[in-house]
Every structure is written in C-alpha cells, then in structure tokens.
Design an enzyme around this catalytic site. Structure first.
Site, PDB file in Angstrom:
ATOM      1  N   HIS A  99       0.796  -1.222   0.000  1.00  0.00           N
ATOM      2  CA  HIS A  99       0.000   0.000   0.000  1.00  0.00           C
ATOM      3  C   HIS A  99       0.830   1.274   0.000  1.00  0.00           C
ATOM      4  O   HIS A  99       0.268   2.374  -0.082  1.00  0.00           O
ATOM      5  CB  HIS A  99      -0.986   0.004   1.177  1.00  0.00           C
ATOM      6  CG  HIS A  99      -2.316   0.604   0.831  1.00  0.00           C
ATOM      7  ND1 HIS A  99      -3.448   0.437   1.603  1.00  0.00           N
ATOM      8  CD2 HIS A  99      -2.720   1.379  -0.214  1.00  0.00           C
ATOM      9  CE1 HIS A  99      -4.459   1.075   1.052  1.00  0.00           C
ATOM     10  NE2 HIS A  99      -4.052   1.656  -0.048  1.00  0.00           N
ATOM     11  N   ASP A 126      -9.446  -0.150   4.632  1.00  0.00           N
ATOM     12  CA  ASP A 126      -8.207  -0.678   5.201  1.00  0.00           C
ATOM     13  C   ASP A 126      -8.420  -1.023   6.667  1.00  0.00           C
ATOM     14  O   ASP A 126      -9.264  -0.424   7.335  1.00  0.00           O
ATOM     15  CB  ASP A 126      -7.128   0.419   5.086  1.00  0.00           C
ATOM     16  CG  ASP A 126      -5.701  -0.100   5.092  1.00  0.00           C
ATOM     17  OD1 ASP A 126      -5.410  -1.020   5.868  1.00  0.00           O
ATOM     18  OD2 ASP A 126      -4.880   0.441   4.334  1.00  0.00           O
ATOM     19  N   HIS A 128      -5.926  -0.475   8.600  1.00  0.00           N
ATOM     20  CA  HIS A 128      -4.963   0.459   9.198  1.00  0.00           C
ATOM     21  C   HIS A 128      -5.186   1.872   8.658  1.00  0.00           C
ATOM     22  O   HIS A 128      -5.563   2.047   7.495  1.00  0.00           O
ATOM     23  CB  HIS A 128      -3.529   0.030   8.860  1.00  0.00           C
ATOM     24  CG  HIS A 128      -3.235  -1.399   9.192  1.00  0.00           C
ATOM     25  ND1 HIS A 128      -3.506  -2.435   8.313  1.00  0.00           N
ATOM     26  CD2 HIS A 128      -2.710  -1.977  10.304  1.00  0.00           C
ATOM     27  CE1 HIS A 128      -3.154  -3.582   8.870  1.00  0.00           C
ATOM     28  NE2 HIS A 128      -2.679  -3.332  10.074  1.00  0.00           N
ATOM     29  N   ASP A 130      -2.755   4.003   8.186  1.00  0.00           N
ATOM     30  CA  ASP A 130      -1.605   4.310   7.320  1.00  0.00           C
ATOM     31  C   ASP A 130      -1.231   5.786   7.395  1.00  0.00           C
ATOM     32  O   ASP A 130      -0.903   6.427   6.389  1.00  0.00           O
ATOM     33  CB  ASP A 130      -1.883   3.888   5.870  1.00  0.00           C
ATOM     34  CG  ASP A 130      -1.908   2.369   5.707  1.00  0.00           C
ATOM     35  OD1 ASP A 130      -1.445   1.669   6.623  1.00  0.00           O
ATOM     36  OD2 ASP A 130      -2.386   1.893   4.664  1.00  0.00           O
ATOM     37  N   HIS A 143       4.649   1.267   3.836  1.00  0.00           N
ATOM     38  CA  HIS A 143       3.239   0.927   3.603  1.00  0.00           C
ATOM     39  C   HIS A 143       2.351   1.342   4.770  1.00  0.00           C
ATOM     40  O   HIS A 143       1.125   1.325   4.636  1.00  0.00           O
ATOM     41  CB  HIS A 143       3.050  -0.561   3.245  1.00  0.00           C
ATOM     42  CG  HIS A 143       3.157  -1.524   4.379  1.00  0.00           C
ATOM     43  ND1 HIS A 143       2.649  -2.801   4.304  1.00  0.00           N
ATOM     44  CD2 HIS A 143       3.711  -1.431   5.617  1.00  0.00           C
ATOM     45  CE1 HIS A 143       2.894  -3.452   5.436  1.00  0.00           C
ATOM     46  NE2 HIS A 143       3.523  -2.629   6.235  1.00  0.00           N
ATOM     47  N   ASP A 229      -7.378  -1.875   0.307  1.00  0.00           N
ATOM     48  CA  ASP A 229      -6.384  -2.772   0.895  1.00  0.00           C
ATOM     49  C   ASP A 229      -7.122  -4.047   1.281  1.00  0.00           C
ATOM     50  O   ASP A 229      -8.107  -3.990   2.016  1.00  0.00           O
ATOM     51  CB  ASP A 229      -5.764  -2.114   2.135  1.00  0.00           C
ATOM     52  CG  ASP A 229      -4.627  -2.918   2.740  1.00  0.00           C
ATOM     53  OD1 ASP A 229      -4.728  -4.163   2.800  1.00  0.00           O
ATOM     54  OD2 ASP A 229      -3.639  -2.295   3.187  1.00  0.00           O
ATOM     55  N   ASP A 231      -6.579  -6.221   3.337  1.00  0.00           N
ATOM     56  CA  ASP A 231      -6.696  -6.490   4.777  1.00  0.00           C
ATOM     57  C   ASP A 231      -7.857  -5.728   5.418  1.00  0.00           C
ATOM     58  O   ASP A 231      -8.137  -5.902   6.611  1.00  0.00           O
ATOM     59  CB  ASP A 231      -5.375  -6.266   5.522  1.00  0.00           C
ATOM     60  CG  ASP A 231      -4.994  -4.804   5.726  1.00  0.00           C
ATOM     61  OD1 ASP A 231      -5.846  -3.910   5.616  1.00  0.00           O
ATOM     62  OD2 ASP A 231      -3.797  -4.542   6.019  1.00  0.00           O
ATOM     63  N   GLU A 274      -2.021  -4.981  -1.312  1.00  0.00           N
ATOM     64  CA  GLU A 274      -1.602  -5.867  -0.212  1.00  0.00           C
ATOM     65  C   GLU A 274      -2.056  -7.321  -0.347  1.00  0.00           C
ATOM     66  O   GLU A 274      -1.982  -8.081   0.621  1.00  0.00           O
ATOM     67  CB  GLU A 274      -2.052  -5.309   1.152  1.00  0.00           C
ATOM     68  CG  GLU A 274      -1.409  -3.973   1.515  1.00  0.00           C
ATOM     69  CD  GLU A 274       0.049  -4.064   1.981  1.00  0.00           C
ATOM     70  OE1 GLU A 274       0.577  -5.192   2.088  1.00  0.00           O
ATOM     71  OE2 GLU A 274       0.653  -2.997   2.219  1.00  0.00           O
TER      72      GLU A 274
END
Length: 306
Positions: A99, A126, A128, A130, A143, A229, A231, A274
């Site tokens: 990412h 996502d 996260h 980030d 990332h 993403d 995840d 990802e």
C-alpha cells in the site's frame, strides 16, 4: 456508445511492506479472472502488464525509512502511468503490490483533479489508518505511511511526487474499516482531522449508514478514488495478506460497501493493494477480491427493478 476502458496497471513490488509476497499480487488477481469479470460488465479492459522497478533489497531502516530510494522510484513510475491513463479518459486500476503505492496512485489522481477542476474524494478501505511517520513507527515500513505522505508529512522525495505538496488535504479522505492504529498515530490522526469510520462505528451504526456518511456531499464534479487494501476484509474470508487484523467487515458488509460505491456512479480510479499469494489458500483471497471488484462495477446480489 463507446465502452468505458479500465486500464489494469500491475505493480509487482513489496518494497514498502514488512513481509515479502505482495509483489505476486498482480498475477494472482489476473489468475482469479479479473479481466474477464470486468469484460462481462461491458467494459473494455486494457492490461498494460506490470510496471518495471527496482528489486527489494530487504534492508533495515535508514534514517527512519526502509528502501526510500526504491519506494520513490516505484511510486514515481506508478504516478506517471496513472496520470497517463486518466489523460486518456481510462479508469486506472492499480494492481498492487503493497500500500505504499497509494502515494504514486493518489498523487496522480490529485494532479489530474487539479488539472481538470474536479473535486477529489478518496475512500481508504483498510484495517490500518496508514498515517504513520518515521517519528511514530520504528519499523520504517512505508506501507504504514502513505496517507500521511499524501497529506504532506514525510520525506520530500515522496511528498513531492505529483508536483504539489501536500498532494491532498485530509478533508478529502474517508477511512473505512480501521481497527489497528498505533498510539502515536492515533493522536496524529486526531490532530489533522482525518475522517475515520472504524469498526466500532460500523458495529454500532451499520455499514449502510457508514457508507451514506462516507459518500455524502459528492456531486457530478466529484472524482471518486477507491483505495482497497485487502486487509480491510476479515481474515476469515481473506487470509492472503501480510498484516491480518481480526474483526473486519464480513463478506456481506463488504459487498454492501462496494454496491453502494457502485450506486454513486462516481468511481473513476482505484487501487487493489496488499494481496499476498504467499500467505493465501488456493488463491482464495484473490477470488474474493475479484468478486468484490465486480460489485464495484455493478454486480448486485439484490433483485431490483432498474
């Protein structure tokens, strides 16, 4: 009427990640039938193959960043490819890769919006936020930093990609599905007013209300960019990522999210990031990702009259 063209841009690198394997993501998405699925929705698909870039030297952080020079090269190359696709009126779909590539992709979209007078909205799907910086994270993995870099926080080699620093304002971003944020990062997110719909919000309010809020205020002049993403999804349905975090959206919640984005008719660019086939089970995560991407282009599980 001319068909809309989706341009697939493979970016086979895990240069910004903490685990190897995301470099194989673009091929896994192709193997899962992405092009055929898009063509089934009357889209023209132009797969330009994989962009070239430096190998991953797999080194420890240097002055707070891992592989800064290589991260810059990959993101500059991606920026140029996405900007060129948008100039041709294509819808660029970036096949990651980790990412950190959101820096190159979204800086190009932001540049395109400045040049065309469009209003940018970024949906960041996502686990996260980030929104880390070298000062906030000891790992140095870029990332975990792309949103912060896009908002002007980071080394000039990255914040300047796209020609304007910052590339975007935090006000254009809506983050959805967040459930893993470092303490220092949390304070930084609050300080800069990033709009975050975390999993607790989704649990309490539901995905429908979440998406209504995240998509509110868009109009005919809005360029919607979706940065997906993998995840974002619960690892029960998407195990093939390097940074799994339990408690993500279910399959149905994710489908509703994608269908509501499709309903706007505003999506004009996207990232799929990802995906790590080295950690997957029989390409299952890629198949789920392709299924959800199909929903972004109009597949609906609901029986509705048009």
């Amino acid at each position: 009427m001319q068909k809309q063209t989706v341009q697939l841009i493979g970016v086979p690198t895990d240069i910004g990640a903490g685990a190897r394997g995301a470099s194989m993501g673009p091929e896994a998405l192709r193997v899962a039938g992405l092009a055929a699925v898009l063509e089934s929705h009357d889209l023209q698909v132009h797969d330009i193959g994989n962009l070239p870039g430096p190998a991953n030297p797999w080194l420890p952080p240097d002055q707070g960043y891992r592989h800064l020079k290589e991260v810059e090269q990959w993101n500059q190359t991606l920026h140029d490819a996405v900007h060129a696709a948008l100039a041709r009126d294509h819808l660029p779909m970036v096949l990651g890769g980790d990412h950190c590539l959101g820096i190159g992709s979204i800086s190009a979209v932001a540049r395109h919006c400045r040049e065309t007078g469009k209003t940018l909205r970024v949906l960041w799907l996502d686990a996260h936020a980030d929104f880390n910086t070298a000062e906030l994270t000891p790992s140095g993995n870029v990332h975990g930093m792309p949103v912060a870099v896009l908002c002007g926080h980071g080394p000039k080699e990255l914040t300047g990609i796209g020609g304007t620093t910052p590339a975007i304002s935090p006000s254009v971003v809506r983050q959805i599905g967040i459930r893993s944020v470092d303490e220092g990062e949390k304070r930084f997110v609050h300080k800069h007013g990033l709009e975050v719909f975390d999993m607790r919000y989704i649990d309490e309010k539901g995905m429908r209300h979440t998406m209504e809020q995240a998509l509110a205020g868009m109009d005919d002049n809005t360029h919607l960019h979706v940065s997906f993403d993998v995840d974002f999804l619960d690892p029960e349905i998407a195990p093939g990522v390097g940074t799994t975090v339990p408690g993500g959206p279910t399959y149905r919640e994710a489908q509703l999210c994608m269908e509501m984005i499709a309903d706007t008719g505003r999506m004009a660019s996207m990232d799929v990031m990802e995906l790590n086939p080295a950690l997957d089970v029989r390409n299952r995560t890629a198949l789920v990702a392709v299924d959800l991407i199909e929903s972004l282009f109009g597949k609906s599980t609901l029986m509705r009259k048009g």
